[in-house]
Design an enzyme around this catalytic site. Sequence first.
Site, mmCIF file in Angstrom:
data_model
loop_
_atom_site.group_PDB
_atom_site.id
_atom_site.type_symbol
_atom_site.label_atom_id
_atom_site.label_comp_id
_atom_site.label_asym_id
_atom_site.label_seq_id
_atom_site.Cartn_x
_atom_site.Cartn_y
_atom_site.Cartn_z
ATOM 1 N N GLU A 56 0.891 -1.085 0.034
ATOM 2 C CA GLU A 56 0.189 0.009 -0.219
ATOM 3 C C GLU A 56 0.881 1.305 0.111
ATOM 4 O O GLU A 56 0.589 2.246 -0.906
ATOM 5 C CB GLU A 56 -0.836 -0.061 1.348
ATOM 6 C CG GLU A 56 -1.681 -1.199 1.422
ATOM 7 C CD GLU A 56 -1.331 -2.246 2.299
ATOM 8 O OE1 GLU A 56 -2.040 -2.933 2.979
ATOM 9 O OE2 GLU A 56 -0.031 -2.565 2.211
ATOM 10 N N CYS A 84 -2.720 -2.520 7.426
ATOM 11 C CA CYS A 84 -2.116 -2.100 8.840
ATOM 12 C C CYS A 84 -2.479 -0.750 9.383
ATOM 13 O O CYS A 84 -3.005 0.136 8.290
ATOM 14 C CB CYS A 84 -0.712 -2.610 9.041
ATOM 15 S SG CYS A 84 0.256 -1.471 8.146
ATOM 16 N N CYS A 87 -0.530 1.658 7.249
ATOM 17 C CA CYS A 87 -0.919 1.951 5.936
ATOM 18 C C CYS A 87 -2.306 2.570 6.004
ATOM 19 O O CYS A 87 -2.464 3.523 5.101
ATOM 20 C CB CYS A 87 -1.050 0.404 5.055
ATOM 21 S SG CYS A 87 0.497 -0.294 4.705
#
Length: 150
Positions: A56, A84, A87
């Site tokens: 990402e 996560c 990101c």
Amino acid sequence: MSERDKFFMKAAIREAERAFQEDEVPIGAVAVFDGKIIASNHNRKEQLRDPLAHAEMLVVSETSKKLERWRLTGVTLYVTIEPCLMCMGALIHSRIDRLVFGARDPKFGGAKSLYELGEDPRMNHRFEVAEGVMAEEAAQLMRSFFASKR
């Protein structure tokens, strides 16, 4: 799940498969703007020796360069596994319009599993989050990868 979402998620899965072949955790991402993929990448933490080299993060950076702006309004990010917290922070700060992910990540997921950062009303920017697009295919890649490590 729309056919359009499936089409772009297949491209993200192809990126995840590349990560698997490179012995990286198999997560892939693509950014879509005006109906076209403008950036794609996969995890490269091992290759780049960089803890920030998540799929990402790499795609957000590439998209910003291509659009020549940091505000990524009009962009949808497709990613195979739920992003996560790091990101999700990048997605909030980049002002994307939409996130579509495949499988949840119960240990690190910041979009639905642990937190719902993209839709949190306390944030200065919120965006649509859609989940479950080709989730089984994405999860199977992860299972296969980690099984090969045991």
